[in-house]
Design a protein around this motif. Sequence first.
Motif, PDB file in Angstrom:
ATOM      1  N   HIS A 285      73.682  -1.906   6.448  1.00  0.00           N
ATOM      2  CA  HIS A 285      73.828  -1.555   5.037  1.00  0.00           C
ATOM      3  C   HIS A 285      75.268  -1.147   4.737  1.00  0.00           C
ATOM      4  O   HIS A 285      75.808  -1.481   3.678  1.00  0.00           O
ATOM      5  CB  HIS A 285      72.850  -0.437   4.670  1.00  0.00           C
ATOM      6  CG  HIS A 285      72.865  -0.120   3.224  1.00  0.00           C
ATOM      7  ND1 HIS A 285      73.447   1.014   2.728  1.00  0.00           N
ATOM      8  CD2 HIS A 285      72.389  -0.800   2.153  1.00  0.00           C
ATOM      9  CE1 HIS A 285      73.327   1.017   1.414  1.00  0.00           C
ATOM     10  NE2 HIS A 285      72.688  -0.062   1.050  1.00  0.00           N
TER      11      HIS A 285
ATOM     12  N   LYS B  62      66.829  -0.427   1.065  1.00  0.00           N
ATOM     13  CA  LYS B  62      67.074   0.003   2.442  1.00  0.00           C
ATOM     14  C   LYS B  62      65.900   0.874   2.884  1.00  0.00           C
ATOM     15  O   LYS B  62      65.583   1.871   2.252  1.00  0.00           O
ATOM     16  CB  LYS B  62      68.373   0.791   2.552  1.00  0.00           C
ATOM     17  CG  LYS B  62      68.652   1.241   3.976  1.00  0.00           C
ATOM     18  CD  LYS B  62      69.918   2.039   4.098  1.00  0.00           C
ATOM     19  CE  LYS B  62      70.108   2.462   5.535  1.00  0.00           C
ATOM     20  NZ  LYS B  62      71.242   3.326   5.721  1.00  0.00           N
TER      21      LYS B  62
ATOM     22  N   THR C 214      71.456  -0.370  -4.556  1.00  0.00           N
ATOM     23  CA  THR C 214      70.523  -0.231  -3.439  1.00  0.00           C
ATOM     24  C   THR C 214      69.515   0.862  -3.749  1.00  0.00           C
ATOM     25  O   THR C 214      69.883   1.905  -4.278  1.00  0.00           O
ATOM     26  CB  THR C 214      71.275   0.176  -2.150  1.00  0.00           C
ATOM     27  OG1 THR C 214      72.295  -0.770  -1.877  1.00  0.00           O
ATOM     28  CG2 THR C 214      70.345   0.244  -0.960  1.00  0.00           C
TER      29      THR C 214
END
Length: 186
Positions: free
Chosen positions: A47, A142, A90
């Motif tokens: 990430h 994530k 995200t």
Amino acid sequence: VNELQRCIIDLFDQRYNPKYIYNTCVLFKEFRTKYKQFSGFHQHDSHEAFMCLIENLPSLLQKVFNGVLQQSVQCESCNHVNFKKESINTLILDTNINFIESLKDYFAESSIENYKCDHCNNNISAKMRRVLVECPQVLVIKSNSKCPETLLAIDHLNFELYAIIHYTGNSRCGHYTSSVKMYEEW
């Protein structure tokens, strides 16, 4: 357009061409040149690398990953509601529960204790809720939980899952692989 941006644009241009094989060596070399922390053999989170790539996208492509999340907090004493909007690229989910439950919890109403209300100045309980008010074309999530290879629903929005990054290993070393859905096949 710098060399790293050119490599990323080439990758986006060819992503739906089944006959094209993209050589990531040039992209990887340019990425490590720009981000020295990724040189050598140090362990990094996928990430973290992805966020570096996104910040190097031309602004037109950055919009694909950017959305707006609104958080509302309602005071249980005076019912005043504070709204806060923030740009996101995200969603980071709780890793202690399964993926679907974690996703539902992220958008579910929750309680906040000892909330200081701007309106009535009381320290009281409040209710908090998150909503995607501007949805990105590509939503990055994530999570360390195993994710289903299916359609995801968030509030009134539906997303088709088409790529997953897998990590095997521990906090000291490991290996990343990916699964990508093309033509309805994983």
